[in-house]
Design an enzyme around this catalytic site. Structure first.
Site, PDB file in Angstrom:
ATOM      1  CB  SER A   1      53.566  32.401  66.501  1.00 13.09           C
ATOM      2  OG  SER A   1      52.468  33.278  66.429  1.00 13.09           O
TER       3      SER A   1
ATOM      4  CE  LYS B   1      53.537  29.575  70.955  1.00 12.05           C
ATOM      5  NZ  LYS B   1      52.302  29.738  70.167  1.00 12.05           N
TER       6      LYS B   1
END
Length: 463
Positions: free
Chosen positions: A279, A285
């Site tokens: 991300s 992420k």
């Protein structure tokens, strides 16, 4: 400024430049150039074979077309919008190379049967490539399955835990789907492999051509029996887009499962860095971009199928300019399917890892063995529907008590029904539950081993 026309002197003025640009297809049908050259060489040989042109002229045409092929491959032949389409571009360059003999190439041929031939040659080639991609995808599925016959995974219906499965059995379901895809493309290929060359604009030709000769040169299985049908048929393209859509359905279903499995809620797989992204704002992420893109790209292939159906639904016989719109969607679908198959094959081969310990924990923490309790009673003479209702009550009371079925004492089992004995615990153990489902096509380990052997033999025998 107007564009010079590429057709007869019937017209006194040329096209408006904006209309010329709107009308042109060279920017996308250049994809067909190699197939156009191959088809044109076969046509030139046929013209010489039947005496419509001399043998020397036939050789000149074939040689000139081969020169164009080499020029294109070397980047020296790059026609622009003034050529309108790939067919005119080739013919114009051919005339520059061999002189007026080049103007004889279009004898006994129309752009209508020419483009139909090119498209079929293109699609025949692309179908074989896609079938090769499918085979490689299947081999990876089998490789993973063979390593995970006794790895357990929860099976779902309605996205609710249903019964535990062999992970190999789960993956083999996708093998079966893609096997149908492989076979379906073979069926489509047979209807692609029919030659329209020689159908002319719509009514055939007055020249003594030999359509079967060109079909043989181009490795077509047969020729269209009706010239109107030959130039206007796009059923083969629609059939391919249907088959392509089903391939994407299957890839998208697997993609959705991989996306779920990679989530923190499931944690069934770990995505490797080579096939995941992060991300721009959330450093923790790891995103499943490959399956998400495959899932997204499925829609564009569906769209091309719908577009082709809409193009065809109102066309009177025979050829209509609308059919120029068949190519971009067809080309994009071919490229999309190939790219998605390649990406998913790489993802499975080296981009993810199954978390076997987590999978083992998952199958032990639910009520997916409830059916086996009912089967246990039924095998001992209790009518199945009675057993089914008894187990439903047990599940309800166990949930209320915060227990799993494996946590019940033998006394509690026997209070439910005196038939229960100490072997109930082994009967409802996840590995036993999976192994016991040994009916043909079931998830039992013995059946899965047989299915793997069958699948491997299928790949070897069908080429």
């Amino acid at each position: 400024m107007t564009q010079p026309q590429t057709w007869s002197q019937r017209f006194e003025s040329a096209l408006h430049p904006a209309i010329a640009l709107f009308n042109a297809s060279i920017n996308f049908d250049i994809e067909l150039i190699e197939y156009d050259l191959t088809g044109s060489q076969a046509h030139a040989k046929m013209l010489a074979h039947t005496g419509i042109i001399s043998a020397e002229e036939g050789e000149q045409l074939v040689s000139g077309l081969e020169q164009i092929r080499q020029e294109y491959r070397q980047g020296k032949f790059q026609p622009g919008v003034d050529a309108e389409d790939v067919h005119f571009a080739v013919e114009r360059r051919l005339t520059e190379i061999v002189g007026d003999v080049g103007k004889k190439l279009h004898t006994a041929r129309s752009r209508n049967d020419q483009v139909g031939t090119d498209t079929r040659l293109y699609l025949r080639d692309q179908i074989q490539q896609i079938r090769n991609y499918l085979r490689e995808f299947q081999r990876v599925l089998l490789d993973i399955a063979e390593q995970n016959v006794e790895t357990l995974i929860p099976g779902y219906t309605h996205l609710q835990r249903a019964q535990p499965l062999s992970l190999a059995h789960h993956l083999l379901a996708y093998f079966e789907m893609t096997q149908r895809d492989w076979e379906r493309l073979g069926d489509v290929s047979r209807r692609v492999n029919i030659s329209p060359l020689g159908c002319g604009a719509l009514a055939g030709t007055t020249f003594p051509i030999d359509r079967h000769y060109t079909a043989q040169l181009l490795n077509f299985d047969s020729v269209y029996a009706n010239s109107l049908d030959g130039v206007s048929d796009r059923d083969f393209a629609i059939e391919f887009l249907c088959a392509a859509s089903l391939i994407m359905v299957h890839l998208s279903r697997l993609s959705e499962e991989i996306i779920l499995w990679a989530s923190e809620e499931f944690r069934f797989i770990t995505l490797k860095d080579s096939c995941a992204t992060g991300s721009s704002i959330m450093p923790q992420k790891k995103n499943p971009d490959v399956p998400e893109l495959v899932r997204g790209k499925t829609g564009r292939v569906f769209g091309h199928l719908q577009a082709m159906l809409v193009i065809m639904k109102g066309l009177p016989l025979a050829y209509n300019k609308d059919l120029q719109e068949d190519k971009e969607g067809l080309f994009d679908s071919v490229n999309t399917v190939k790219a998605c198959l390649e990406a998913m094959t790489i993802l499975l081969r080296e981009g993810l890892e199954f978390r076997t310990q987590r999978l083992g924990e998952a199958v032990a923490e639910d009520f997916s063995n409830a059916t086996d309790v009912a089967d246990y009673l039924a095998a001992r003479g209790v009518p199945f529907r009675e057993a089914y209702n008894l187990v439903g009550k047990v599940v309800k009371s166990s949930i209320a008590a915060g227990k799993l079925l494996k946590d019940l004492t033998l006394d509690e089992w026997q209070q439910i029904h005196p038939t229960f004995a100490a072997d109930i615990y082994e009967a409802i153990a996840p590995r036993t539950v999976v192994s016991a489902r040994n009916s043909y096509g079931g998830t039992g380990f013995a059946q899965v081993h047989k299915a793997l052997v069958t699948a491997r033999n299928q790949i070897k025998s069908e080429v």
